[in-house]
Write a protein that holds these residues in place. Structure first.
Motif: not given
Length: 388
Positions: A159-162, A178-182, A184-195, A207-215
């Protein structure tokens, strides 16, 4: 596989934002990969098994839909429709990236179940490619209760993405980070819902959640469908170094705002496109072409640059093999021309005016997947492939 020569290309779009138009009229594909690009006199096509006469049409990389929600093969329960992926192929889409298989009936939300479903989706879509379209799937939606070992297990299973962060129970920036960081550590990309919310169980992700998550990808920055306030969209463009994804099934005005803001900030390299489909508004076989035409015609972006948002930008950000016409990349192309009776005199001028091009051929990995599209307007000129 073997050798394929494409000749008499009238316009060659590279997908590369820094050099969107190439001075070439011939391509050689060997065993599914681009082997040479140049003028016909400089490219050796003598031993090619297949010759494609482009008839002066435009060649561009196959389009990459950065945001889809597949479920099982070429069927979607979202609209109970069969054949939607094959139909997108007729819109020039040759690769799709899953943002989560969230429309799966009875989608498991426990940790064991969501991991199993992600591995299943990754395996199934790796083995089955409707119309030969590449489906990058197996994108688990993160839930409370997941620990670092779960992300390690997923990565080791292929699995390569969230899936979209925020469509599960994790909706706060700190936990998501935290989970996005995990991942990323194992080579998986992430996408965050916005809106605003999109499906039952989803919530506002501001925007605060999006920036904090840093997907890695700010999914549908123009909403899916409900957009954030303008000031928040602008702030995301200003503060985030991540991909800015604009989708068809979002707010068009908000999409144009995100594009113009990115242009003003010199961040067009972060702009990628998707459809965010299948969705409540249906499936959109021509959604990617419509996005290119929308951003070119109303966003005041050159058409050849808008094409890069749907090809090379996505390929680089998503780390995919296609999306760029350069040696060593996948021999995956769309050959198109101005639609018959378009007010534009050339295919680029037609797109700049908001018209969709007519597709005459799609090639994936050096193999002709379709000839004339059944979905686009008829093209002025149509390529021809012959065997030797």
């Amino acid at each position: 596989m073997g050798r394929v020569i494409l000749r008499n290309i009238g316009l060659l779009l590279s997908g590369d934002l820094h050099r969107p138009i190439l001075d070439a009229d011939t391509l050689l594909v060997v065993n599914g990969k681009i082997a040479a690009i140049g003028r016909e006199k400089d490219v050796d096509g003598e031993e090619a098994e297949v010759v494609v006469d482009a008839k002066g049409t435009c060649l561009m990389p196959g389009l990459i839909d950065s945001h889809v929600h597949p479920v099982a093969g070429d069927w979607t329960p979202r609209q109970n429709q069969i054949g939607w992926i094959d139909s997108y192929l007729h819109g020039g889409v040759t690769s799709m990236v899953s943002a989560g298989e969230v429309h799966t009936p009875g989608r498991p939300k426990d940790v064991v179940g969501l991991k199993a479903m992600a591995v299943f989706a990754q395996r199934a879509f790796s083995a089955f490619r409707p119309g030969n379209v590449r489906i990058h799937a197996g994108a688990p939606v993160i839930e409370h209760g997941m620990v670092e070992e779960d992300f390690k297990d997923l990565a080791e299973a292929g699995v390569t993405m969230l899936g979209e962060v925020g469509l599960g129970s994790v909706k706060d920036g700190a936990t998501a980070h935290t989970m996005v960081g995990w991942a990323r550590k194992y080579g998986m990309q992430s996408t965050i819902h916005t809106g605003g919310p999109s499906i039952p169980g989803s919530s506002l992700i501001d925007k605060d959640i999006v920036l904090a998550a840093d997907a890695d990808v700010i999914g549908h920055i123009n909403g899916g469908h409900t957009a954030l306030p303008d000031a928040q969209i602008v702030e995301l463009c200003e503060k985030s170094p991540r991909a800015l994804e604009i989708v068809h099934n979002g707010n068009e005005r908000a999409g144009l705002l995100a594009l113009r803001t990115a242009a003003e900030l010199g961040k067009l390299g972060q702009v990628i496109l998707g459809t965010d489909s299948p969705a409540g508004s249906g499936v959109q076989p021509l959604g990617m072409l419509r996005m290119i035409a929308l951003l070119a015609s109303l966003g005041e972006i050159p058409a050849e640059v808008a094409v890069c948002f749907a090809t090379g930008n996505t390929a680089r950000i998503r780390q995919l093999d296609g999306g760029l016409v350069e040696v060593g990349r996948a021999g995956t192309f769309v050959l198109c021309d101005r639609a018959q009776q378009s007010a534009g005199r050339t295919v680029l001028e037609a797109i700049q005016l908001g018209d969709l091009p007519g597709i005459g051929m799609v090639m994936i990995d050096g193999v002709v997947s379709i000839g004339k599209s059944r979905n686009t307007p008829p093209a002025e000129r149509v390529p021809e492939a012959v065997g030797r």
